[in-house]
Design a protein around this motif. Structure first.
Motif, PDB file in Angstrom:
ATOM      1  N   ARG A 259      -3.757 -19.294 -11.840  1.00 53.44           N
ATOM      2  CA  ARG A 259      -4.135 -20.427 -12.679  1.00 53.44           C
ATOM      3  C   ARG A 259      -5.649 -20.528 -12.774  1.00 53.44           C
ATOM      4  NH1 ARG A 259      -4.032 -25.833  -9.602  1.00 53.44           N
ATOM      5  NH2 ARG A 259      -3.998 -25.283  -7.382  1.00 53.44           N
ATOM      6  N   ASP A 260      -6.140 -21.388 -13.630  1.00 55.21           N
ATOM      7  CA  ASP A 260      -7.574 -21.520 -13.896  1.00 55.21           C
ATOM      8  C   ASP A 260      -8.307 -21.924 -12.617  1.00 55.21           C
ATOM      9  OD1 ASP A 260     -10.104 -22.008 -14.801  1.00 55.21           O
ATOM     10  OD2 ASP A 260      -9.548 -23.602 -16.205  1.00 55.21           O
ATOM     11  N   PRO A 261      -9.231 -21.084 -12.122  1.00 54.43           N
ATOM     12  CA  PRO A 261      -9.959 -21.439 -10.906  1.00 54.43           C
ATOM     13  C   PRO A 261     -10.709 -22.772 -11.024  1.00 54.43           C
ATOM     14  CG  PRO A 261     -10.282 -19.127 -11.427  1.00 54.43           C
ATOM     15  CD  PRO A 261      -9.586 -19.731 -12.603  1.00 54.43           C
ATOM     16  N   LYS A 262     -11.213 -23.071 -12.209  1.00 52.89           N
ATOM     17  CA  LYS A 262     -11.946 -24.327 -12.369  1.00 52.89           C
ATOM     18  C   LYS A 262     -11.018 -25.527 -12.223  1.00 52.89           C
ATOM     19  CE  LYS A 262     -15.672 -22.368 -15.137  1.00 52.89           C
ATOM     20  NZ  LYS A 262     -16.407 -22.385 -16.439  1.00 52.89           N
ATOM     21  N   ALA A 263      -9.756 -25.363 -12.593  1.00 52.95           N
ATOM     22  CA  ALA A 263      -8.777 -26.440 -12.397  1.00 52.95           C
ATOM     23  C   ALA A 263      -8.547 -26.684 -10.907  1.00 52.95           C
ATOM     24  CB  ALA A 263      -7.467 -26.093 -13.091  1.00 52.95           C
ATOM     25  N   ILE A 264      -8.591 -25.615 -10.123  1.00 51.11           N
ATOM     26  CA  ILE A 264      -8.451 -25.755  -8.672  1.00 51.11           C
ATOM     27  C   ILE A 264      -9.619 -26.554  -8.101  1.00 51.11           C
ATOM     28  CG2 ILE A 264      -8.382 -24.493  -6.491  1.00 51.11           C
ATOM     29  CD1 ILE A 264      -6.969 -22.226  -8.029  1.00 51.11           C
ATOM     30  N   LEU A 265     -10.832 -26.253  -8.567  1.00 52.17           N
ATOM     31  CA  LEU A 265     -12.000 -27.008  -8.110  1.00 52.17           C
ATOM     32  C   LEU A 265     -11.867 -28.484  -8.482  1.00 52.17           C
ATOM     33  CD1 LEU A 265     -15.066 -24.676  -8.783  1.00 52.17           C
ATOM     34  CD2 LEU A 265     -13.510 -24.736  -6.840  1.00 52.17           C
ATOM     35  N   ASP A 281     -22.979 -25.107  -5.462  1.00 47.78           N
ATOM     36  CA  ASP A 281     -22.325 -23.840  -5.816  1.00 47.78           C
ATOM     37  C   ASP A 281     -20.840 -24.036  -5.554  1.00 47.78           C
ATOM     38  OD1 ASP A 281     -21.614 -21.248  -6.362  1.00 47.78           O
ATOM     39  OD2 ASP A 281     -23.005 -20.322  -4.954  1.00 47.78           O
ATOM     40  N   GLY A 282     -20.056 -24.224  -6.600  1.00 49.47           N
ATOM     41  CA  GLY A 282     -18.668 -24.599  -6.410  1.00 49.47           C
ATOM     42  C   GLY A 282     -18.580 -26.057  -6.000  1.00 49.47           C
ATOM     43  N   VAL A 283     -17.598 -26.372  -5.170  1.00 49.21           N
ATOM     44  CA  VAL A 283     -17.413 -27.737  -4.669  1.00 49.21           C
ATOM     45  C   VAL A 283     -17.527 -27.723  -3.148  1.00 49.21           C
ATOM     46  CG1 VAL A 283     -15.787 -29.655  -4.395  1.00 49.21           C
ATOM     47  CG2 VAL A 283     -15.959 -28.457  -6.584  1.00 49.21           C
ATOM     48  N   SER A 284     -18.426 -28.536  -2.619  1.00 49.92           N
ATOM     49  CA  SER A 284     -18.570 -28.712  -1.178  1.00 49.92           C
ATOM     50  C   SER A 284     -18.264 -30.155  -0.834  1.00 49.92           C
ATOM     51  CB  SER A 284     -19.990 -28.370  -0.718  1.00 49.92           C
ATOM     52  OG  SER A 284     -20.316 -27.030  -0.996  1.00 49.92           O
ATOM     53  N   VAL A 285     -17.582 -30.363   0.281  1.00 49.24           N
ATOM     54  CA  VAL A 285     -17.269 -31.711   0.753  1.00 49.24           C
ATOM     55  C   VAL A 285     -17.523 -31.763   2.252  1.00 49.24           C
ATOM     56  CG1 VAL A 285     -15.559 -33.552   0.896  1.00 49.24           C
ATOM     57  CG2 VAL A 285     -15.490 -31.938  -1.032  1.00 49.24           C
ATOM     58  N   GLU A 286     -18.242 -32.789   2.692  1.00 52.53           N
ATOM     59  CA  GLU A 286     -18.548 -32.970   4.111  1.00 52.53           C
ATOM     60  C   GLU A 286     -17.924 -34.253   4.636  1.00 52.53           C
ATOM     61  OE1 GLU A 286     -22.715 -32.936   4.867  1.00 52.53           O
ATOM     62  OE2 GLU A 286     -22.817 -30.755   5.016  1.00 52.53           O
ATOM     63  N   TYR A 287     -17.371 -34.142   5.836  1.00 50.17           N
ATOM     64  CA  TYR A 287     -16.901 -35.283   6.605  1.00 50.17           C
ATOM     65  C   TYR A 287     -17.651 -35.283   7.937  1.00 50.17           C
ATOM     66  CZ  TYR A 287     -13.072 -35.644   3.237  1.00 50.17           C
ATOM     67  OH  TYR A 287     -12.336 -35.786   2.079  1.00 50.17           O
ATOM     68  N   ALA A 288     -17.387 -36.256   8.781  1.00 48.78           N
ATOM     69  CA  ALA A 288     -18.100 -36.358  10.054  1.00 48.78           C
ATOM     70  C   ALA A 288     -17.793 -35.194  10.985  1.00 48.78           C
ATOM     71  CB  ALA A 288     -17.755 -37.680  10.743  1.00 48.78           C
ATOM     72  N   TRP A 290     -15.838 -32.211   9.877  1.00 48.26           N
ATOM     73  CA  TRP A 290     -15.521 -30.931   9.239  1.00 48.26           C
ATOM     74  C   TRP A 290     -16.106 -30.908   7.842  1.00 48.26           C
ATOM     75  CZ3 TRP A 290     -11.890 -30.010   5.083  1.00 48.26           C
ATOM     76  CH2 TRP A 290     -11.286 -31.178   4.592  1.00 48.26           C
ATOM     77  N   TRP A 291     -16.185 -29.718   7.266  1.00 45.61           N
ATOM     78  CA  TRP A 291     -16.668 -29.561   5.889  1.00 45.61           C
ATOM     79  C   TRP A 291     -16.031 -28.308   5.286  1.00 45.61           C
ATOM     80  CZ3 TRP A 291     -18.944 -24.979   4.556  1.00 45.61           C
ATOM     81  CH2 TRP A 291     -19.516 -24.216   5.594  1.00 45.61           C
ATOM     82  N   PHE A 292     -16.062 -28.250   3.966  1.00 42.12           N
ATOM     83  CA  PHE A 292     -15.605 -27.035   3.300  1.00 42.12           C
ATOM     84  C   PHE A 292     -16.389 -26.805   2.021  1.00 42.12           C
ATOM     85  CE2 PHE A 292     -12.941 -30.122   1.040  1.00 42.12           C
ATOM     86  CZ  PHE A 292     -12.935 -29.639  -0.264  1.00 42.12           C
ATOM     87  N   ASN A 293     -16.390 -25.551   1.595  1.00 43.08           N
ATOM     88  CA  ASN A 293     -16.932 -25.157   0.288  1.00 43.08           C
ATOM     89  C   ASN A 293     -15.921 -24.224  -0.366  1.00 43.08           C
ATOM     90  OD1 ASN A 293     -18.509 -22.594  -1.088  1.00 43.08           O
ATOM     91  ND2 ASN A 293     -19.288 -24.568  -1.781  1.00 43.08           N
TER      92      ASN A 293
END
Length: 328
Positions: A259-265, A281-288, A290-293
């Motif tokens: 499926r469309d990678p941008k839809a996943i983001l 660069d893409g989508v990054s999210v930080e919590y106290a 853990w974090w992901f990109n």
């Protein structure tokens, strides 16, 4: 001058696709050959601060490191693996990011007598490292260790790519430097280094960039930097790295998607909107804790995940949670 898709590569692609080349020059140019190895060796030697001999193991993987390492001749000594150039890479893939390719280097180092081990990639602009016990050192921790050493003598900006561990930023700050995050890719990092007069930068891929090397990457300087650090310490490399192993990382996980990678983001952005979201660069999210990109490949239908947490259990849980969204 490094170029990227936005600063020239797409234009070159268009010219080639259309065949719209400039007219031939009225007077043909000339071709000359220059051997720069001797000058490069003198340049690298200027940064030697060795306080005792350093002996290492190096896996050349039949690639360009066979020549690049000559800049270190007379500075350190080494025993090599796969020192015959062969662009077919018959022994293993020349990619230190893939841990399976490091097995023979690890075995050689574990046999004893080495300060650390080095694994070159095919064109020698990247290097991976194992400590004196043969344990793999994540490349962002090498960034942190070299940054710490650079900042011991002068203060300034250090760049790290957004996939790097929290410990990189923390180490730079503790050493009196100014940490700055960069998107992935040498063209972007070199441009930002010049704009901010940065001293050093490192990528999770194993590129290490030095202001004193014209903001360009140099595996030889990275190896020499590590040798300098080890030579002035009473501790082995494993002990120097140990304080930096604070968090648990997933490593980069690539998923081929239909499926469309941008839809996943978009879906991830919405699902984790309560965290600190940024889109360098893409989508990054930080919590106290853990974090992901998550980033999309520019050339393939791939989505790339990097995630880090304070505990192994949390890393595993969050990794699987996000992969379930990516792969559904």
């Amino acid at each position: 001058m490094p170029i990227s898709g936005a600063t020239g590569i797409q234009e070159i692609e268009r010219i080639v696709a259309e065949g719209s080349f400039a007219p031939k020059a009225a007077v043909p140019g000339t071709i000359s050959q220059t051997d720069v190895l001797e000058a490069y060796g003198r340049h690298v030697a200027e940064f030697a601060r060795l306080q005792k001999p350093v002996h290492v193991a190096i896996d050349f993987a039949n690639g360009m490191g066979i020549w690049e390492v000559k800049a270190l001749k007379g500075l350190i000594t080494w025993d090599g693996l796969y020192e015959e150039p062969d662009g077919r890479f018959p022994n293993h893939e020349a990619n230190p990011l893939h841990h399976a390719t490091l097995a023979e280097l690890q075995a050689k180092v574990r046999a004893g007598g080495y300060a650390f081990g080095v694994a070159y990639d095919g064109d020698a602009d990247r290097a991976g490292f194992v400590d004196e016990r043969g344990e793999i050192i994540p490349m962002d921790l090498i960034t942190a260790l070299i940054a710490q050493d650079v900042l011991a003598t002068r203060k300034g900006v250090i760049f790290y790519d957004l996939r790097s561990s929290w410990v990189v930023k923390e180490t730079i700050e503790a050493a009196g430097g100014t940490p700055m995050m960069s998107r992935v890719g040498h063209a972007f990092i070199k441009q930002q280094m010049r704009e901010h007069d940065a001293l050093f930068a490192g990528e999770l891929s194993g590129h290490y960039y030095f202001k004193d090397n014209f903001t360009a990457e140099s595996s030889a300087l990275a190896i020499l930097s590590l040798a300098n650090i080890v030579s002035k310490s009473d501790c082995p490399l494993s002990a120097l790295i140990a304080p930096l192993r604070k968090y648990v990382a997933s490593g980069e996980i690539n998923t081929q998607v239909t499926r469309d990678p941008k839809a996943i983001l978009d879906e991830l952005r919405a699902a984790y909107a309560e965290g600190r979201v940024f889109e360098l660069d893409g989508v990054s999210v930080e919590y106290a804790d853990w974090w992901f990109n998550v980033r999309c490949s520019n050339t393939e239908p791939l989505v790339r995940l990097n995630l880090e947490a304070r505990t192994a259990a949390l890393m595993t849980a969050k990794r699987d949670e996000i992969l379930a969204i990516i792969r559904k």
